[in-house]
Each structure stands twice: as structure tokens, then as C-alpha cells.
Write a protein that holds these residues in place. Structure first.
Motif, PDB file in Angstrom:
ATOM      1  N   GLY A 221      62.807  18.980  15.129  1.00  0.00           N
ATOM      2  CA  GLY A 221      63.617  19.572  16.171  1.00  0.00           C
ATOM      3  C   GLY A 221      62.705  20.745  16.760  1.00  0.00           C
ATOM      4  N   GLY A 222      61.623  20.620  16.998  1.00  0.00           N
ATOM      5  CA  GLY A 222      60.637  21.476  18.024  1.00  0.00           C
ATOM      6  C   GLY A 222      60.080  22.909  17.314  1.00  0.00           C
ATOM      7  N   ALA A 223      59.168  23.390  17.259  1.00  0.00           N
ATOM      8  CA  ALA A 223      58.641  23.679  16.475  1.00  0.00           C
ATOM      9  C   ALA A 223      58.687  25.507  18.138  1.00  0.00           C
ATOM     10  N   PHE A 224      58.485  26.514  17.492  1.00  0.00           N
ATOM     11  CA  PHE A 224      58.579  27.560  18.623  1.00  0.00           C
ATOM     12  C   PHE A 224      57.974  28.648  17.907  1.00  0.00           C
ATOM     13  N   ASN A 225      56.543  29.021  18.391  1.00  0.00           N
ATOM     14  CA  ASN A 225      55.773  30.248  17.556  1.00  0.00           C
ATOM     15  C   ASN A 225      55.800  31.221  18.131  1.00  0.00           C
ATOM     16  N   THR A 226      55.771  32.347  17.624  1.00  0.00           N
ATOM     17  CA  THR A 226      55.985  33.445  17.435  1.00  0.00           C
ATOM     18  C   THR A 226      55.388  34.445  17.393  1.00  0.00           C
ATOM     19  N   THR A 227      53.968  33.949  16.049  1.00  0.00           N
ATOM     20  CA  THR A 227      53.368  35.042  15.410  1.00  0.00           C
ATOM     21  C   THR A 227      51.868  34.773  16.875  1.00  0.00           C
ATOM     22  N   SER A 228      51.454  33.882  17.012  1.00  0.00           N
ATOM     23  CA  SER A 228      50.380  33.888  18.362  1.00  0.00           C
ATOM     24  C   SER A 228      50.505  34.624  19.694  1.00  0.00           C
ATOM     25  N   ARG A 229      49.736  35.780  20.034  1.00  0.00           N
ATOM     26  CA  ARG A 229      49.918  36.486  21.482  1.00  0.00           C
ATOM     27  C   ARG A 229      49.400  34.781  22.346  1.00  0.00           C
ATOM     28  N   LYS A 230      48.638  34.119  22.650  1.00  0.00           N
ATOM     29  CA  LYS A 230      48.372  32.928  23.386  1.00  0.00           C
ATOM     30  C   LYS A 230      48.396  31.607  22.258  1.00  0.00           C
ATOM     31  N   LYS A 231      49.193  31.026  23.207  1.00  0.00           N
ATOM     32  CA  LYS A 231      50.548  29.481  22.570  1.00  0.00           C
ATOM     33  C   LYS A 231      50.224  28.550  23.924  1.00  0.00           C
ATOM     34  N   THR A 232      50.400  27.472  23.104  1.00  0.00           N
ATOM     35  CA  THR A 232      50.116  26.122  23.792  1.00  0.00           C
ATOM     36  C   THR A 232      51.423  25.219  23.649  1.00  0.00           C
ATOM     37  N   ALA A 233      52.173  25.621  24.995  1.00  0.00           N
ATOM     38  CA  ALA A 233      53.487  24.405  25.327  1.00  0.00           C
ATOM     39  C   ALA A 233      53.743  23.109  25.568  1.00  0.00           C
ATOM     40  N   ASN A 234      53.834  22.541  24.882  1.00  0.00           N
ATOM     41  CA  ASN A 234      54.161  20.643  24.744  1.00  0.00           C
ATOM     42  C   ASN A 234      55.566  20.143  24.675  1.00  0.00           C
ATOM     43  N   ILE A 235      55.080  18.604  25.826  1.00  0.00           N
ATOM     44  CA  ILE A 235      55.874  18.188  26.205  1.00  0.00           C
ATOM     45  C   ILE A 235      56.167  17.295  26.542  1.00  0.00           C
ATOM     46  N   THR A 236      57.149  15.985  25.733  1.00  0.00           N
ATOM     47  CA  THR A 236      56.501  14.348  26.799  1.00  0.00           C
ATOM     48  C   THR A 236      57.933  13.751  26.801  1.00  0.00           C
ATOM     49  N   VAL A 237      57.917  12.730  27.707  1.00  0.00           N
ATOM     50  CA  VAL A 237      59.256  12.346  28.528  1.00  0.00           C
ATOM     51  C   VAL A 237      58.704  10.293  28.264  1.00  0.00           C
ATOM     52  N   LYS A 238      59.772   9.734  28.167  1.00  0.00           N
ATOM     53  CA  LYS A 238      59.915   8.735  27.642  1.00  0.00           C
ATOM     54  C   LYS A 238      60.770   8.146  28.917  1.00  0.00           C
ATOM     55  N   ALA A 239      59.995   6.441  29.471  1.00  0.00           N
ATOM     56  CA  ALA A 239      60.387   6.447  30.804  1.00  0.00           C
ATOM     57  C   ALA A 239      60.814   5.216  30.953  1.00  0.00           C
ATOM     58  N   SER A 240      61.726   4.318  30.802  1.00  0.00           N
ATOM     59  CA  SER A 240      61.835   2.516  31.292  1.00  0.00           C
ATOM     60  C   SER A 240      61.858   2.892  32.334  1.00  0.00           C
ATOM     61  N   TYR A 241      60.747   1.162  32.857  1.00  0.00           N
ATOM     62  CA  TYR A 241      60.674   0.778  34.249  1.00  0.00           C
ATOM     63  C   TYR A 241      61.355  -0.848  34.501  1.00  0.00           C
ATOM     64  N   LEU A 242      61.539  -1.441  35.610  1.00  0.00           N
ATOM     65  CA  LEU A 242      60.988  -2.347  35.552  1.00  0.00           C
ATOM     66  C   LEU A 242      60.411  -2.889  36.102  1.00  0.00           C
ATOM     67  N   PRO A 243      59.532  -3.949  35.605  1.00  0.00           N
ATOM     68  CA  PRO A 243      58.866  -4.489  36.688  1.00  0.00           C
ATOM     69  C   PRO A 243      59.338  -5.726  38.298  1.00  0.00           C
TER      70      PRO A 243
END
Length: 244
Positions: A221-243
Motif C-alpha cells: 500500500g506504500g511505505a511512508f517513513n517518518t522516523t528518519s530525517r534522511k529519506k528516499t522516495a521511489n515510484i514506478t510507472v508501467k507503460a505499454s506502447y504499440l510497435p
């Protein structure tokens, strides 16, 4: 009227060839339209929190309600003065409403009958701090325990860290992940001697925020860290194209 057999055979041959070409092109179009190049694009960014929230609670117990209230008021001023001395601003400090509990002690007599007796009033209060000065709040959260030696019954929580420009960061990462997906699809098309066509579908993955250099697992459901001052954000996009 008689028809020349040669002409009839020639016409039939042309019709068969034309039909085969049309069928072949139709099949090729159907095949291509049903095939897509589907890839997952990814983007991540390290960042540091710019907002901290922290709270602590303290309590007093007394048989007399007014006595407990007076003691709690003294504790409140003690806490306020401590936080101000730590460099925090008055508007960054918030005192919640006082919670009052009337307490009893339960007993059992020699005959097995139970009864209770009044043991006093317990009054408690929570103080919250919200500030953009992370260092001062961090220091205050560690040093406030020194008030225990002055008779304060206190419990301090761990500070929680947030980022006020989270939506801007999310939009930036979505753009980067989309470009990454397009580049991956382009590479696949090139390697297969095809040309990348139009985008037909795109699904946004879950936005994840984890602590930097932590072995923190992503959440469905998505991680939302609040205990660390320094964080890393990550996201993905699934895309479909026609050849093409």
C-alpha cells in the motif's frame, strides 16, 4: 457467349493473389495491434525532511483534584520554559487539553467479596512541538528527560520527520519514471528492429518513502517513513506502447 478459358484462369489468379495480399495485411495489422511493448519505468530521489513533529506527556496524581491541577500547572510552566530555553518559539509549542482520571484500587476481603476504594485523581497533559528547526527539536527531545530530576513524571516520544514539498517531489518523480519507461521501451523496439509507436496505457505504481540506507521493505500500500530525517522516495510507472 463463350469465355476464353485462359482469360478466366488469369482473372481467377489475380483475384486469389489480391485476396491473399489483403488477408495477409489484415492479419499483420491485427497481430501488431494485439502486441505491445510493456515496461516498468523507475525513478528515485534522496531528500532530507524539512519539518519535525514531536510530543511528550506528563502527569500528576493527588487525592485532591485542585492539588493535582495546581501541580500540573507548575509542570506545564516548567516544560514551557525548558522548550523556550532550547531555542523553540512559543508558536511552535502546543499544549493539549488536560485529561482527568478518577482512579480506584480494587480489593477482596476474607470472605471473597470485592470492593474498591478511591485512590486519587490522575491528571495528564501532552505537549506537542511542530517546527522546521529539526536540530533544536532533536536536542530538546533528548534533553527533556533532565526534568525528571525536578520531579516531573514525563514520557517522551520519538520525533517524526516530514517533507513539506512532497507533492512537488512526487510529480517530479512521475515525470522521471515516465521518461525512464519510454527509454526502456525505445531500447526494446530498437533491438527488435521495430519502431516505437504511441503510448496506449500507463499505470502509476505505489509511492514509497523509506529511510536512506535502511533495509526497509516496500509496502503493497506504500511505505511512508517518518522516523528518519534522511529519506528516499521511489515510484514506478508501467507503460505499454504499440510497435510500428
Amino acid at each position: 457467349m463463350k469465355y476464353n478459358p485462359i482469360i478466366i484462369a488469369l482473372i481467377a489468379g489475380i483475384v486469389i493473389i489480391a485476396s491473399a495480399c489483403l488477408f495477409s495485411n489484415a492479419y499483420r495489422y491485427k497481430f501488431k495491434s494485439s502486441q505491445t511493448i510493456t515496461v516498468n519505468g523507475n525513478a528515485k530521489k534522496d531528500f532530507e525532511s524539512d519539518l519535525v513533529k514531536w510530543n511528550a506527556s506528563y502527569s500528576r496524581k493527588n487525592f485532591d483534584l485542585k492539588g493535582a491541577s495546581d501541580q500540573l500547572a507548575e509542570d506545564r510552566e516548567l516544560v514551557r520554559n525548558f522548550l523556550i530555553a532550547q531555542g523553540l518559539k512559543a508558536e511552535e509549542i502546543r499544549f493539549e487539553a488536560v485529561n482527568i482520571n478518577k482512579e480506584f484500587e480494587y480489593h477482596t476481603d476474607g470472605k471473597g467479596s470485592s470492593y474498591n476504594t478511591f485512590s486519587g485523581y490522575t491528571l495528564s497533559q501532552t505537549v506537542g512541538v511542530e517546527s522546521k528547526d529539526l536540530n533544536k527539536v532533536d536536542n530538546a527531545s533528548r534533553e527533556i528527560s533532565t526534568l525528571i530530576s525536578q520531579g516531573l513524571e514525563l514520557s517522551s516520544s520519538t520525533p517524526n520527520y516530514y517533507y513539506s514539498k512532497l507533492e512537488d517531489l512526487k510529480l517530479e518523480l512521475i515525470s522521471q519514471a515516465s521518461k525512464n519507461a519510454h527509454q526502456r521501451a525505445q531500447n526494446i523496439a530498437t533491438e527488435s528492429s521495430s519502431t516505437l509507436g504511441q503510448l496506449v496505457k500507463a499505470d502509476l505504481g505505489v509511492f514509497q518513502i523509506t529511510g536512506q540506507n535502511d533495509n526497509e521493505e516496500f509496502s503493497y500500500g506504500g511505505a511512508f517513513n517518518t522516523t528518519s530525517r534522511k529519506k528516499t522516495a521511489n515510484i514506478t510507472v508501467k507503460a505499454s506502447y504499440l510497435p510500428l
